[in-house]
Design an enzyme around this catalytic site. Sequence first.
Site, PDB file in Angstrom:
ATOM      1  N   ASN A   1      -6.632   4.572   8.750  1.00 54.44           N
ATOM      2  CA  ASN A   1      -6.164   3.196   8.678  1.00 54.44           C
ATOM      3  C   ASN A   1      -6.928   2.475   7.582  1.00 54.44           C
ATOM      4  O   ASN A   1      -8.092   2.772   7.329  1.00 54.44           O
ATOM      5  CB  ASN A   1      -6.417   2.494  10.022  1.00 54.44           C
ATOM      6  CG  ASN A   1      -5.947   1.059  10.031  1.00 54.44           C
ATOM      7  OD1 ASN A   1      -4.844   0.748   9.579  1.00 54.44           O
ATOM      8  ND2 ASN A   1      -6.775   0.161  10.540  1.00 54.44           N
TER       9      ASN A   1
ATOM     10  N   ASN B   1       0.829  -1.205   0.000  1.00 51.92           N
ATOM     11  CA  ASN B   1       0.000   0.000   0.000  1.00 51.92           C
ATOM     12  C   ASN B   1       0.862   1.253   0.000  1.00 51.92           C
ATOM     13  O   ASN B   1       0.520   2.246  -0.633  1.00 51.92           O
ATOM     14  CB  ASN B   1      -0.968   0.004   1.190  1.00 51.92           C
ATOM     15  CG  ASN B   1      -2.287  -0.650   0.858  1.00 51.92           C
ATOM     16  OD1 ASN B   1      -2.995  -0.215  -0.052  1.00 51.92           O
ATOM     17  ND2 ASN B   1      -2.621  -1.696   1.590  1.00 51.92           N
TER      18      ASN B   1
ATOM     19  N   MET C   1       1.181  -2.762  12.271  1.00 52.35           N
ATOM     20  CA  MET C   1       0.637  -3.777  13.160  1.00 52.35           C
ATOM     21  C   MET C   1       0.846  -3.479  14.650  1.00 52.35           C
ATOM     22  O   MET C   1       1.045  -4.372  15.454  1.00 52.35           O
ATOM     23  CB  MET C   1       1.230  -5.154  12.807  1.00 52.35           C
ATOM     24  CG  MET C   1       0.994  -5.564  11.370  1.00 52.35           C
ATOM     25  SD  MET C   1      -0.727  -5.520  10.848  1.00 52.35           S
ATOM     26  CE  MET C   1      -1.362  -6.928  11.722  1.00 52.35           C
ATOM     27  N   LYS C   2       0.779  -2.217  14.989  1.00 51.27           N
ATOM     28  CA  LYS C   2       0.845  -1.796  16.386  1.00 51.27           C
ATOM     29  C   LYS C   2      -0.299  -0.825  16.642  1.00 51.27           C
ATOM     30  O   LYS C   2      -0.715  -0.092  15.745  1.00 51.27           O
ATOM     31  CB  LYS C   2       2.165  -1.075  16.695  1.00 51.27           C
ATOM     32  CG  LYS C   2       3.346  -1.977  16.857  1.00 51.27           C
ATOM     33  CD  LYS C   2       3.245  -2.700  18.158  1.00 51.27           C
ATOM     34  CE  LYS C   2       4.504  -3.461  18.493  1.00 51.27           C
ATOM     35  NZ  LYS C   2       4.331  -4.278  19.673  1.00 51.27           N
ATOM     36  N   ILE C   3      -0.764  -0.796  17.871  1.00 60.38           N
ATOM     37  CA  ILE C   3      -1.832   0.129  18.232  1.00 60.38           C
ATOM     38  C   ILE C   3      -1.204   1.434  18.706  1.00 60.38           C
ATOM     39  O   ILE C   3      -0.297   1.426  19.542  1.00 60.38           O
ATOM     40  CB  ILE C   3      -2.726  -0.489  19.323  1.00 60.38           C
ATOM     41  CG1 ILE C   3      -3.433  -1.726  18.764  1.00 60.38           C
ATOM     42  CG2 ILE C   3      -3.733   0.528  19.840  1.00 60.38           C
ATOM     43  CD1 ILE C   3      -4.199  -2.533  19.789  1.00 60.38           C
ATOM     44  N   LEU C   4      -1.686   2.541  18.164  1.00 56.83           N
ATOM     45  CA  LEU C   4      -1.218   3.851  18.610  1.00 56.83           C
ATOM     46  C   LEU C   4      -1.900   4.185  19.932  1.00 56.83           C
ATOM     47  O   LEU C   4      -3.106   3.997  20.081  1.00 56.83           O
ATOM     48  CB  LEU C   4      -1.543   4.920  17.571  1.00 56.83           C
ATOM     49  CG  LEU C   4      -0.868   4.751  16.207  1.00 56.83           C
ATOM     50  CD1 LEU C   4      -1.382   5.799  15.231  1.00 56.83           C
ATOM     51  CD2 LEU C   4       0.640   4.833  16.328  1.00 56.83           C
TER      52      LEU C   4
ATOM     53  N   HIS D   1      -8.201  -1.320   6.726  1.00 55.44           N
ATOM     54  CA  HIS D   1      -8.406  -2.612   7.390  1.00 55.44           C
ATOM     55  C   HIS D   1      -9.015  -3.603   6.401  1.00 55.44           C
ATOM     56  O   HIS D   1      -9.929  -3.242   5.656  1.00 55.44           O
ATOM     57  CB  HIS D   1      -9.326  -2.444   8.600  1.00 55.44           C
ATOM     58  CG  HIS D   1      -9.492  -3.701   9.380  1.00 55.44           C
ATOM     59  ND1 HIS D   1      -8.517  -4.189  10.221  1.00 55.44           N
ATOM     60  CD2 HIS D   1     -10.500  -4.595   9.420  1.00 55.44           C
ATOM     61  CE1 HIS D   1      -8.933  -5.329  10.756  1.00 55.44           C
ATOM     62  NE2 HIS D   1     -10.137  -5.594  10.284  1.00 55.44           N
TER      63      HIS D   1
END
Length: 187
Positions: free
Chosen positions: A105, A16, A88-91, A107
Site C-alpha cells: 500500500n 498512481n 479506500m477499503k480495508i482488505l 499511504h
Amino acid sequence: MVKKNACIFISGKGSNLKNLINRSRDYSFPISIKLVVSNKKKALGVLHAKKNFIPYLIINTKSQNFENYLLQDLKKRNISIICLAGYMKILSKKFLRNFGKKVINIHPSLLPKFKGLNTFSKILKHKEKKTGCTVHFVDEKLDNGKIISQRFFFIDPSDNEETLRQKTQKLEYSVFPESIIKIFQNY
C-alpha cells in the site's frame, strides 16, 4: 526478465495507477499489470485501464461473495502482488490470508504517524514540520505493516491540504515504483 503479474486496486482518479502503467512498459520494471480492481463504478482510474487494454473489475464490496470471486480471479491470472493505489477499503484478514502473497500500500504520511483517513488535515492540525509518503506491506492492522520505503519533504508555512496532496503525490510517483523494484530485488 520475467515480470511478475500484478493487480492494482483503486478507488479514485488512478494517478498512481497511470504512473505504474507507464513504468510497467519499461523492460526492466519487475511487474506487468494484468488486472485493475475498483470498488467504485465511477472511479476515473478505470479509464487508465481501458485506455491501456488492461482488464478491470468493478467489485461490490457489499456482496457477501466478492472476496471469494476476487481471490479466484487473482489465482486464475497468477497474480503475484497486489498494489493498493488509493484503494479506500480495508482488505479483510480472511482475504489477506487466502491471497497469501505480497500486498503493498502507498499511504500519504510518514507512518506510523497519521494512519487512516483525513491525513492532510491531521498533518496541518498537528503542525508537523515535514511529511511525505510511505510504501508498506499490508497486514491485518490498518496502515501497520513493515515499511518498504518512505520519502519526505518539509512543509512550507503556506501549505494547505491541497498543496500537501500535490507535493505528496509527486513523491508517490517515484517511491511507489522504486519500492516495487526493491521488493523483487530483495525478496
